[in-house]
Design a protein around this motif. Structure first.
Motif, PDB file in Angstrom:
ATOM      1  N   GLY A 170     -13.618 -89.789  -8.205  1.00 10.37           N
ATOM      2  CA  GLY A 170     -14.808 -88.685  -8.700  1.00 10.37           C
ATOM      3  C   GLY A 170     -16.391 -88.625  -8.767  1.00 10.37           C
ATOM      4  N   HIS A 171     -16.362 -89.719  -6.996  1.00  3.75           N
ATOM      5  CA  HIS A 171     -17.572 -88.926  -6.446  1.00  3.75           C
ATOM      6  C   HIS A 171     -17.246 -87.835  -5.821  1.00  3.75           C
ATOM      7  CE1 HIS A 171     -20.057 -92.100  -6.942  1.00  3.75           C
ATOM      8  NE2 HIS A 171     -19.473 -93.111  -6.884  1.00  3.75           N
ATOM      9  N   ALA A 172     -15.915 -87.221  -5.522  1.00  2.44           N
ATOM     10  CA  ALA A 172     -16.107 -85.935  -4.545  1.00  2.44           C
ATOM     11  C   ALA A 172     -15.659 -85.006  -5.509  1.00  2.44           C
ATOM     12  CB  ALA A 172     -14.334 -86.507  -3.656  1.00  2.44           C
ATOM     13  N   ASN A 173     -14.858 -85.076  -6.591  1.00  2.00           N
ATOM     14  CA  ASN A 173     -14.979 -83.737  -7.569  1.00  2.00           C
ATOM     15  C   ASN A 173     -15.813 -83.826  -8.361  1.00  2.00           C
ATOM     16  OD1 ASN A 173     -13.141 -82.183  -9.463  1.00  2.00           O
ATOM     17  ND2 ASN A 173     -14.173 -84.003 -11.215  1.00  2.00           N
ATOM     18  N   ALA A 174     -17.430 -84.656  -8.012  1.00  2.00           N
ATOM     19  CA  ALA A 174     -18.360 -84.301  -8.938  1.00  2.00           C
ATOM     20  C   ALA A 174     -19.047 -83.386  -8.184  1.00  2.00           C
ATOM     21  CB  ALA A 174     -19.340 -85.220  -9.223  1.00  2.00           C
ATOM     22  N   ARG A 175     -19.190 -83.519  -6.748  1.00  2.00           N
ATOM     23  CA  ARG A 175     -19.686 -82.638  -5.661  1.00  2.00           C
ATOM     24  C   ARG A 175     -19.378 -81.631  -5.794  1.00  2.00           C
ATOM     25  NH1 ARG A 175     -19.776 -87.740  -2.890  1.00  2.00           N
ATOM     26  NH2 ARG A 175     -17.654 -87.229  -1.255  1.00  2.00           N
ATOM     27  N   ARG A 176     -18.546 -81.108  -6.198  1.00  2.00           N
ATOM     28  CA  ARG A 176     -17.625 -79.486  -6.414  1.00  2.00           C
ATOM     29  C   ARG A 176     -18.542 -79.411  -7.547  1.00  2.00           C
ATOM     30  NH1 ARG A 176     -12.832 -78.114  -9.275  1.00  2.00           N
ATOM     31  NH2 ARG A 176     -13.146 -79.765  -9.923  1.00  2.00           N
ATOM     32  N   TYR A 177     -19.679 -79.512  -7.874  1.00  2.00           N
ATOM     33  CA  TYR A 177     -20.368 -78.485  -9.142  1.00  2.00           C
ATOM     34  C   TYR A 177     -21.900 -78.714  -8.601  1.00  2.00           C
ATOM     35  CZ  TYR A 177     -15.779 -78.889 -11.849  1.00  2.00           C
ATOM     36  OH  TYR A 177     -14.801 -78.627 -12.209  1.00  2.00           O
ATOM     37  N   ASP A 178     -22.353 -77.796  -8.687  1.00  3.55           N
ATOM     38  CA  ASP A 178     -23.920 -78.412  -8.280  1.00  3.55           C
ATOM     39  C   ASP A 178     -24.956 -77.087  -9.627  1.00  3.55           C
ATOM     40  OD1 ASP A 178     -25.795 -78.906  -6.406  1.00  3.55           O
ATOM     41  OD2 ASP A 178     -25.657 -76.434  -6.061  1.00  3.55           O
ATOM     42  N   TRP A 179     -25.744 -77.239  -9.442  1.00  4.44           N
ATOM     43  CA  TRP A 179     -26.888 -76.543 -10.448  1.00  4.44           C
ATOM     44  C   TRP A 179     -27.215 -75.499  -9.898  1.00  4.44           C
ATOM     45  CZ3 TRP A 179     -26.840 -76.727 -15.686  1.00  4.44           C
ATOM     46  CH2 TRP A 179     -26.837 -77.193 -16.425  1.00  4.44           C
ATOM     47  N   ALA A 180     -27.537 -75.280  -8.134  1.00  4.79           N
ATOM     48  CA  ALA A 180     -27.637 -74.293  -7.528  1.00  4.79           C
ATOM     49  C   ALA A 180     -26.939 -72.918  -7.745  1.00  4.79           C
ATOM     50  CB  ALA A 180     -28.437 -74.968  -6.095  1.00  4.79           C
ATOM     51  N   GLU A 181     -25.711 -73.662  -7.519  1.00  7.37           N
ATOM     52  CA  GLU A 181     -24.421 -72.954  -7.357  1.00  7.37           C
ATOM     53  C   GLU A 181     -24.587 -72.795  -9.087  1.00  7.37           C
ATOM     54  OE1 GLU A 181     -21.119 -70.465  -6.349  1.00  7.37           O
ATOM     55  OE2 GLU A 181     -22.745 -71.189  -5.821  1.00  7.37           O
ATOM     56  N   THR A 182     -24.722 -72.981  -9.932  1.00  2.51           N
ATOM     57  CA  THR A 182     -24.214 -72.396 -11.572  1.00  2.51           C
ATOM     58  C   THR A 182     -25.805 -71.164 -11.629  1.00  2.51           C
ATOM     59  OG1 THR A 182     -23.636 -74.501 -12.196  1.00  2.51           O
ATOM     60  CG2 THR A 182     -24.419 -73.661 -13.888  1.00  2.51           C
ATOM     61  N   ALA A 183     -26.614 -71.331 -10.970  1.00  4.89           N
ATOM     62  CA  ALA A 183     -27.922 -70.506 -11.194  1.00  4.89           C
ATOM     63  C   ALA A 183     -27.001 -69.762 -10.210  1.00  4.89           C
ATOM     64  CB  ALA A 183     -29.266 -70.941 -10.201  1.00  4.89           C
ATOM     65  N   ARG A 184     -27.060 -68.903  -9.076  1.00  2.57           N
ATOM     66  CA  ARG A 184     -26.005 -68.147  -8.188  1.00  2.57           C
ATOM     67  C   ARG A 184     -25.279 -67.822  -9.227  1.00  2.57           C
ATOM     68  NH1 ARG A 184     -22.341 -66.288  -5.149  1.00  2.57           N
ATOM     69  NH2 ARG A 184     -21.522 -67.921  -5.879  1.00  2.57           N
ATOM     70  N   ARG A 185     -24.208 -68.355  -9.954  1.00  2.00           N
ATOM     71  CA  ARG A 185     -23.286 -67.443 -10.327  1.00  2.00           C
ATOM     72  C   ARG A 185     -23.774 -66.733 -11.798  1.00  2.00           C
ATOM     73  NH1 ARG A 185     -17.500 -70.797 -10.565  1.00  2.00           N
ATOM     74  NH2 ARG A 185     -17.433 -71.619  -8.740  1.00  2.00           N
ATOM     75  N   TYR A 186     -25.348 -66.960 -12.366  1.00  5.38           N
ATOM     76  CA  TYR A 186     -25.765 -66.501 -13.328  1.00  5.38           C
ATOM     77  C   TYR A 186     -26.138 -65.507 -12.949  1.00  5.38           C
ATOM     78  CZ  TYR A 186     -25.065 -69.768 -17.607  1.00  5.38           C
ATOM     79  OH  TYR A 186     -23.787 -70.685 -18.363  1.00  5.38           O
ATOM     80  N   GLU A 187     -27.047 -65.147 -11.855  1.00  4.23           N
ATOM     81  CA  GLU A 187     -27.662 -64.302 -11.354  1.00  4.23           C
ATOM     82  C   GLU A 187     -26.791 -63.480 -11.214  1.00  4.23           C
ATOM     83  OE1 GLU A 187     -31.478 -64.550  -9.144  1.00  4.23           O
ATOM     84  OE2 GLU A 187     -29.430 -63.973  -7.208  1.00  4.23           O
ATOM     85  N   GLY A 188     -25.377 -64.130 -10.397  1.00  2.00           N
ATOM     86  CA  GLY A 188     -24.569 -62.652 -10.117  1.00  2.00           C
ATOM     87  C   GLY A 188     -24.121 -62.038 -11.478  1.00  2.00           C
TER      88      GLY A 188
END
Length: 380
Positions: free
Chosen positions: A337-355
């Motif tokens: 579970g720890h390993a899976n949760a690390r796949r998700y990151d708010w900074a990456e979410t913001a990068r995708r939204y900006e794109g």
């Protein structure tokens, strides 16, 4: 780039999942330094999270009583607002937003339950929601889905949207530094944690029936439900079985984090989920996850969960029994579970939204084919 984050459908001062995601996205976009944000919502400045409170322009509007009428009203009022504020892109935090305004529109879809599990809504509500989706999404240059599952559902029911939909997943709201204290519930035996209001899609009755089936061999196993359950769904499904049921609502982040840390597992027996943040919160805080094998839950949980058929309470009871008797399994789920949760990151979410916002502007700047309205896309 000036962005109007449009979120009139949410209750001011009441942090729903839609609002919390929007606030995290706003913070991430501002941190990237390429946008200025105007927030149009029922939230006042003092109610906003500290991370964005003094960094956005705030336009507080009342929450509408009838969404469909407000969506039609926004078609007139939001373009005027955008002209006054010099808005480049309207980012609708959910589909109950503006079909017109700015140079382009981007709309976020968190779920499509009225289509994927139609028995959860009446025909009038489904018809109205479909009308809103067709108007707002049909006039959006891009649509953001919170999961690949939601993206695929949009493509299934609204085929003309397929080329415009992009996936931008969220991330855990609670982090590993949240309270490490012991929840009072942990001192009274093992408990299964359920998080979320007891709506039809959550299917909490299956959890109650599974716990009831285990009550004779595991009399200390309890259910802790964090959320509202006005119909007493859990209690009714227990049918008098001697299972301890604790109900909590509107608790703070520290208390919720402690509940995750102390639980035997988080159980998500949902028929449908657009994303399901509790899965990632549990995994981040070292809580094993048992979840439905349907909709977005297996996608979001990845390898860090045991899955089961949400219509089969015996299958869930068997999975709970394994967790109670196989400590190695529980430890393995925590690690995965720890390993899976690390796949998700708010900074990456913001990068995708900006794109996606940039894509939408680029799309709006292309010459329009003859005969096509300059401010519209085909209705899905």
């Amino acid at each position: 780039m000036r962005v109007l984050v449009n979120m009139p459908s949410q209750h001011g001062g009441r942090p729903s999942g839609v609002a919390l995601v929007a606030f995290r996205v706003i913070a991430g976009l501002l941190d990237r330094g390429n946008v200025a944000v105007v927030l149009r919502s029922p939230w006042t400045r003092t109610q906003l999270p500290e991370a964005i409170r003094d960094r956005v322009a705030v336009l507080t509007v009342p929450r509408p009583r009838l969404m469909v009428l407000d969506v039609l009203r926004q078609a007139v009022t939001v373009p005027a607002l955008c002209r006054a504020e010099g808005i480049d892109v309207v980012l609708n935090a959910d589909p109950y937003g503006a079909a017109f305004g700015g140079r382009a529109r981007v709309s976020v879809v968190h779920d499509i339950y009225f289509r994927t599990i139609p028995d959860c809504t009446g025909w009038r509500e489904a018809l109205t929601t479909d009308l809103i989706f067709r108007l707002v999404l049909g006039n959006s240059a891009r649509v953001i889905a919170v999961s690949d599952t939601t993206r695929d559902s949009l493509g299934q029911f609204y085929p003309s949207l397929r080329e415009r939909v992009r996936t931008a997943p969220s991330a855990a709201m609670l982090d590993a530094s949240a309270s490490s204290g012991v929840a009072p519930e942990a001192t009274r035996g093992a408990y299964v944690l359920a998080v979320g209001n007891a709506t039809h899609n959550k299917n909490f009755a299956t959890l109650a029936r599974a716990a009831a089936a285990l009550s004779h061999t595991h009399p200390d196993l309890a259910i802790v439900h964090v959320g509202e359950d006005p119909q007493e769904t859990l209690a009714a499904a227990l049918s008098g079985a001697p299972v301890r049921l604790m109900r909590l609502s509107r608790i703070g982040e520290d208390r919720l984090a402690s509940l995750y840390r102390g639980a035997l597992c988080l159980c998500v027996p949902s028929f449908a989920e657009g994303f399901c943040l509790p899965v990632l919160e549990a995994q981040t805080l070292g809580c094993p996850v048992l979840c439905s094998d349907r909709s977005a839950t297996p996608e979001i949980a990845g390898d860090g969960a045991l899955t089961f058929d949400p219509t089969d309470h015996a299958a869930l009871a068997a999975a709970l029994r394994r967790l109670l008797h196989e400590p190695g399994l529980r430890a393995d789920l925590i690690v995965r579970g720890h390993a899976n949760a690390r796949r998700y990151d708010w900074a990456e979410t913001a990068r995708r939204y900006e794109g996606v916002l940039i894509e939408a502007l680029q799309d709006a700047a292309r010459p329009m084919p003859a005969g096509e309205a300059a401010d519209a896309h085909p209705a899905p």
